[in-house]
Scaffold this active site. Structure first.
Site, short mmCIF file in Angstrom:
data_model
loop_
_atom_site.label_atom_id
_atom_site.label_comp_id
_atom_site.label_asym_id
_atom_site.label_seq_id
_atom_site.Cartn_x
_atom_site.Cartn_y
_atom_site.Cartn_z
N LYS A 47 -0.54 -9.56 3.30
CA LYS A 47 0.16 -9.01 4.46
C LYS A 47 -0.79 -8.15 5.27
O LYS A 47 -1.56 -7.37 4.71
CB LYS A 47 1.37 -8.18 4.03
CG LYS A 47 2.15 -7.57 5.21
CD LYS A 47 3.45 -6.94 4.76
CE LYS A 47 3.24 -5.62 4.04
NZ LYS A 47 2.65 -4.56 4.94
N GLU A 75 -1.02 -5.56 8.72
CA GLU A 75 -0.36 -4.78 9.77
C GLU A 75 -1.10 -4.97 11.09
O GLU A 75 -2.33 -5.11 11.11
CB GLU A 75 -0.36 -3.29 9.41
CG GLU A 75 0.59 -2.92 8.28
CD GLU A 75 0.71 -1.42 8.08
OE1 GLU A 75 0.45 -0.66 9.04
OE2 GLU A 75 1.07 -1.01 6.97
N GLU A 129 9.30 -3.54 10.67
CA GLU A 129 9.66 -2.23 10.12
C GLU A 129 10.11 -1.25 11.20
O GLU A 129 9.55 -1.22 12.30
CB GLU A 129 8.47 -1.64 9.35
CG GLU A 129 8.78 -0.29 8.70
CD GLU A 129 7.73 0.15 7.70
OE1 GLU A 129 7.91 1.25 7.13
OE2 GLU A 129 6.75 -0.59 7.47
N ASP A 173 0.83 -1.20 0.00
CA ASP A 173 0.00 0.00 0.00
C ASP A 173 0.87 1.26 0.00
O ASP A 173 0.36 2.37 -0.12
CB ASP A 173 -0.99 0.01 1.16
CG ASP A 173 -0.34 -0.06 2.53
OD1 ASP A 173 0.90 -0.09 2.61
OD2 ASP A 173 -1.08 -0.08 3.53
N SER A 174 2.19 1.07 0.08
CA SER A 174 3.13 2.18 -0.12
C SER A 174 2.94 2.82 -1.49
O SER A 174 3.33 3.97 -1.70
CB SER A 174 4.57 1.66 0.00
OG SER A 174 4.80 0.57 -0.87
N ASP A 191 -0.67 -6.45 -0.12
CA ASP A 191 -0.98 -5.73 1.11
C ASP A 191 -2.49 -5.60 1.29
O ASP A 191 -3.20 -5.21 0.36
CB ASP A 191 -0.38 -4.32 1.05
CG ASP A 191 0.58 -4.04 2.19
OD1 ASP A 191 0.55 -4.78 3.19
OD2 ASP A 191 1.35 -3.08 2.07
#
Length: 269
Positions: free
Chosen positions: A116, A118, A185, A48-49, A87
């Site tokens: 992925k 978070e 991270e 999502d970066s 993501d």
């Protein structure tokens, strides 16, 4: 370079830690770059970066499922042997039902190999549920960009004993929930090593030092295309933006001065 790699699987990724082979991971958002990265990357993350480095937003949280599905399909078209990790965007896994529904979309509508997520303890049950349904999951702890507004910015983790214990507990819980790997991270180097040593699944770092099981970088940071912000941990291997700028300037000048197209680039009757 001809691609003679076999398609990588979850077991291939997990076995790299057992063998002591560092895992190469990088982001991609389109088929063109994914095809190039495919020859070198074990894992390609459709992160999502992209909301920041591709769509030039100020954060990642406004990335949508539609956006992530679109870019994941593009990456899958270009990368045929790398392990493709998608993501889960902010708000797409707020409970088990929505997490399962949206994760299924990646598996049914794209060729992604895993997703992925978070979040620490609060998402352990969600990770466990997805794994029970046959969806491979990579956890993501430490600095979590989706929490940047809540935390008032991007905060490095592992600076005190309480935080270290929390990160260790989260890593172990995520492993026990069935995750095949963990992304760590923005975490102090020594703490990252402790975490990597404490779990049997691969721990892939970004801004977390060298003593983990692999590294990931955002491609536009690594190749110097994203000029708005340069993280401390992001080594630039190329000044891509300047190279493109020079090439486009040359093209524009040649058009304006009627140099291009020359006879070499023209059809003759």
């Amino acid at each position: 370079m001809a691609n003679d790699k076999k398609k990588l699987t979850v077991n291939d990724i997990k076995n790299k830690k057992i063998k002591g082979e560092p895992i190469v991971m990088m982001t991609a958002y389109d088929a063109l770059f994914a095809k190039i990265f495919n020859d070198y990357a074990d894992i390609i993350l459709v992160g999502d970066s992209l909301n920041m480095s591709f769509h030039l937003k100020k954060e990642t949280i406004s990335a949508t499922m539609e956006m992530m599905l679109y870019h994941t399909n593009a990456v899958c078209a270009g990368a045929k042997s790398s392990f493709i990790l998608a993501d889960m965007p902010f708000g797409s896994y707020s409970d088990e039902r929505s997490a399962l529904k949206n994760a299924m979309k990646f598996f049914k509508q794209t060729e992604a190999d895993a997703v992925k997520i978070e979040g620490g303890m609060k998402n352990v049950a969600i990770i466990k549920r997805l794994c029970e349904e046959g969806i491979s999951v990579m956890g993501h702890i430490g600095l979590m960009p989706q929490f940047s507004k809540f935390e008032g910015g991007f905060k490095i983790k592992g600076r005190d004993e309480t935080e270290v214990k929390r990160l260790m507990d989260e890593a172990k819980a995520i492993e026990q929930a069935g995750a095949f790997a963990i992304l760590l991270e923005g975490t102090i180097n020594s703490v990252a090593k402790q975490i990597s040593d404490s779990v049997s699944v691969p721990v892939i770092g970004i801004g977390s030092g060298a003593d983990v099981d692999g590294q990931v970088l955002v491609w536009s940071d690594m190749l110097g295309f994203f000029e708005d912000f340069k993280p401390k941990f992001a080594k630039r291997y190329l000044n891509g933006a300047e190279l493109v700028r020079q090439s486009v300037q040359t093209y524009a000048n040649e058009v304006k001065n009627r140099i291009f197209p020359s006879e070499e680039f023209s059809y003759k009757g």
